[in-house]
Design an enzyme around this catalytic site. Structure first.
Site, short mmCIF file in Angstrom:
data_model
loop_
_atom_site.label_atom_id
_atom_site.label_comp_id
_atom_site.label_asym_id
_atom_site.label_seq_id
_atom_site.Cartn_x
_atom_site.Cartn_y
_atom_site.Cartn_z
N ASP A 31 -18.30 -0.93 -70.94
CA ASP A 31 -19.59 0.57 -71.34
C ASP A 31 -18.48 1.53 -71.50
OD1 ASP A 31 -20.59 0.88 -67.12
OD2 ASP A 31 -20.89 2.11 -69.19
N ASN A 32 -20.14 2.19 -71.50
CA ASN A 32 -20.36 3.07 -72.42
C ASN A 32 -20.21 4.27 -72.25
OD1 ASN A 32 -23.07 2.64 -72.54
ND2 ASN A 32 -22.69 3.54 -74.54
N ASP A 56 -19.58 0.25 -77.14
CA ASP A 56 -21.11 0.37 -76.92
C ASP A 56 -21.14 -1.42 -77.00
OD1 ASP A 56 -23.88 -0.01 -77.62
OD2 ASP A 56 -24.15 2.07 -78.35
N SER A 75 -27.58 -1.42 -69.41
CA SER A 75 -28.80 -0.97 -69.75
C SER A 75 -29.17 0.64 -69.06
CB SER A 75 -29.55 -2.15 -70.12
OG SER A 75 -30.73 -1.25 -70.11
N TYR A 150 -38.34 -0.46 -72.34
CA TYR A 150 -37.38 -1.11 -71.58
C TYR A 150 -37.72 -2.53 -71.69
CZ TYR A 150 -34.93 -1.72 -66.96
OH TYR A 150 -34.29 -2.34 -66.30
N THR A 180 -33.55 -2.96 -56.50
CA THR A 180 -32.42 -2.40 -55.97
C THR A 180 -31.50 -1.41 -54.81
OG1 THR A 180 -31.85 -4.69 -56.38
CG2 THR A 180 -30.08 -3.56 -55.77
P1 NAD Z 1 -26.84 1.84 -64.28
O1 NAD Z 1 -27.32 2.58 -64.58
O2 NAD Z 1 -26.52 2.39 -62.73
O3 NAD Z 1 -25.75 0.68 -64.94
C1 NAD Z 1 -25.97 0.28 -66.00
C2 NAD Z 1 -24.59 0.47 -67.19
O4 NAD Z 1 -24.92 -0.28 -68.47
C3 NAD Z 1 -24.16 1.93 -67.25
O5 NAD Z 1 -22.75 2.25 -66.74
C4 NAD Z 1 -24.18 2.54 -68.48
O6 NAD Z 1 -23.05 3.77 -69.31
C5 NAD Z 1 -23.83 1.22 -68.94
N1 NAD Z 1 -24.38 0.82 -70.75
C6 NAD Z 1 -25.64 0.98 -70.81
N2 NAD Z 1 -25.71 0.86 -72.02
C7 NAD Z 1 -24.91 0.89 -72.97
C8 NAD Z 1 -24.38 0.31 -73.72
N3 NAD Z 1 -25.17 0.19 -75.14
N4 NAD Z 1 -22.93 -0.38 -73.91
C9 NAD Z 1 -22.35 -0.75 -73.04
N5 NAD Z 1 -22.19 0.22 -71.95
C10 NAD Z 1 -23.89 1.06 -71.72
O7 NAD Z 1 -27.95 1.25 -63.77
P2 NAD Z 1 -27.76 -0.32 -62.87
O8 NAD Z 1 -28.95 0.06 -61.72
O9 NAD Z 1 -26.80 -0.44 -62.12
O10 NAD Z 1 -28.84 -1.51 -64.28
C11 NAD Z 1 -27.86 -2.50 -64.19
C12 NAD Z 1 -28.61 -3.70 -65.52
O11 NAD Z 1 -29.96 -4.03 -64.07
C13 NAD Z 1 -29.65 -3.09 -65.44
O12 NAD Z 1 -28.88 -3.56 -66.83
C14 NAD Z 1 -30.88 -3.34 -65.76
O13 NAD Z 1 -31.88 -3.23 -66.87
C15 NAD Z 1 -30.61 -4.25 -64.41
N6 NAD Z 1 -31.84 -3.85 -63.17
C16 NAD Z 1 -31.49 -2.97 -62.06
C17 NAD Z 1 -32.75 -3.26 -60.87
C18 NAD Z 1 -31.57 -1.89 -59.99
O14 NAD Z 1 -32.53 -1.97 -59.01
N7 NAD Z 1 -30.77 -1.07 -60.33
C19 NAD Z 1 -33.30 -3.43 -61.22
C20 NAD Z 1 -33.90 -4.65 -62.34
C21 NAD Z 1 -33.12 -4.79 -63.32
#
Ligand code: NAD
Ligand code: UDP
Length: 319
Positions: A31-32, A56, A75, A150, A180
């Protein structure tokens, strides 16, 4: 298995780390911290089967040792333009995580001959014209709208994943995740659950964007993670929707949160902050997950919110 999870310090990534460790696997988190939080992994410090690389994913990735699976979850994920963590305010980083990050993580999977999982999203269906959304639906996305950074990055990521599967024979899968919620969501990322729960717990009026008639279908994180795990250990390559098909309007959702937080302040209808393209309806058709994974969610929205409230209370310093 030894498994790489990108986005490990995020909401879903950190729960996935826990699940995979509980199942006996070894996990390399990456993670970054652009939207994530090291606190989400603090309890894993010193765990003998967990290691972490700060990196990253948009840049070339090197992971020493063997890998059996690569899960690409990195992401930004919140659409809220009022939060510094919303992808509208991180547009280039979001496109790079979806495009370059997917390319790099697929490259890692190829180098290790590992199973690859892409965290995709219901957003690839856009503001859907078909309801509920089946995996066969191609979607309705504005390529230059606010959310496009996105949505289009995830659509590109799906296409690239299928290209690696078809052209290089990589053992890929794609999970299309619907809304979620649960503990470890960032309280200030602007998504509706953190916004409403913190407003409700602080005794403030809940901010409904628009008239509240738009719908979502909310899945508790434990259900989602169980579905993701079943998909990971399956041999499926086609995309699979994972989410809770129980659909609710944002207005009804606000009323439930006010009741569960004993908030008498009510709600206010505010102009839609998201511009055009805030999906009007969203509900997963989970027939495929039911049939091929034997999975369906078990936790209803009130029980899930009850499980989530203590986390937000703690973050807000409310006893
Ligand atoms: P979140 O923001 O809590 O987690 C995303 C993580 O990715 C963070 O820790 C962030 O620091 C890390 N990150 C982002 N860009 C990065 C990079 N370039 N290099 C390294 N780390 C990086 O979000 P989340 O809700 O946990 O989502 C996680 C994944 O699930 C994402 O891909 C998101 O698109 C997908 N998603 C989530 C939901 C939801 O409802 N939570 C719904 C659809 C899809
Ligand atoms: N929303 C709202 N008030 C808020 C935050 C969000 O009314 O304080 C609405 C938003 O317009 C959308 C829905 O709640 O219709 C879900 O928003 P969220 O940010 O959770 O994610 P989305 O499902 O849009 O990706």
């Amino acid at each position: 298995m030894r498994i790489l999870i990108t986005g490990a310090a995020g909401f879903l990534g950190s729960h996935l780390c826990d699940k995979l460790l509980d199942e006996g696997h070894s996990v390399v988190g990456m993670d970054n911290f652009i939207t994530g939080n090291p606190d989400n992994l603090a309890h894993l410090a010193g765990h003998e089967r967990f290691s972490f690389i700060r990196h990253d994913v948009s840049n070339f990735i090197f992971v020493p040792g063997k890998l059996d699976a690569v899960l690409h979850f990195a992401s930004p994920a919140s659409p809220n333009p009022n939060s510094p963590y919303g992808y509208v305010n991180l547009p280039i980083q979001t496109m790079k995580a979806g495009a370059l990050g997917t390319h790099n993580t697929l490259g890692v999977a190829r180098a290790h001959d590992a199973r690859f999982m892409l965290a995709s999203t219901s957003e690839i269906y856009g503001d859907p014209l078909e309801h509920p959304q089946k995996e066969s639906y191609w979607g309705h996305v504005n390529p230059i709208g606010l959310r496009s950074v996105y949505d289009e990055a995830k659509r590109f990521a799906e296409a690239l994943t299928m290209a690696y599967h078809r052209f290089h024979g990589i053992n890929t899968c794609i999970v299309r995740i619907f809304n979620t919620y649960g503990p470890r969501m960032r309280i200030d990322d602007g998504r509706v659950v953190p916004n409403f729960l913190s407003q409700g717990l602080k005794g403030e009026r809940l901010s409904i964007f628009g008239d509240g008639s738009q719908t979502r279908s909310f899945c508790y994180v434990d259900d989602l993670i169980n579905g993701i795990y079943k998909l990971l250990i399956s041999s499926i390559h086609d995309p699979v929707n994972i989410g809770n098909p129980s659909e609710i309007s944002i207005l009804e959702f606000a009323k439930i949160i006010n009741r569960l937080t004993s908030n008498n302040a009510g709600y206010e209808l505010k102009p839609q902050q998201r511009g055009e393209g805030d999906p009007q309806r969203r509900r997963p058709d989970i027939s495929r997950a039911r049939e091929i994974l034997n999975w369906e969610p078990e936790i209803d929205v009130e029980d899930g919110l009850e499980k989530t409230i203590p986390y937000f209370k703690e973050k807000l310093g409310i006893p």
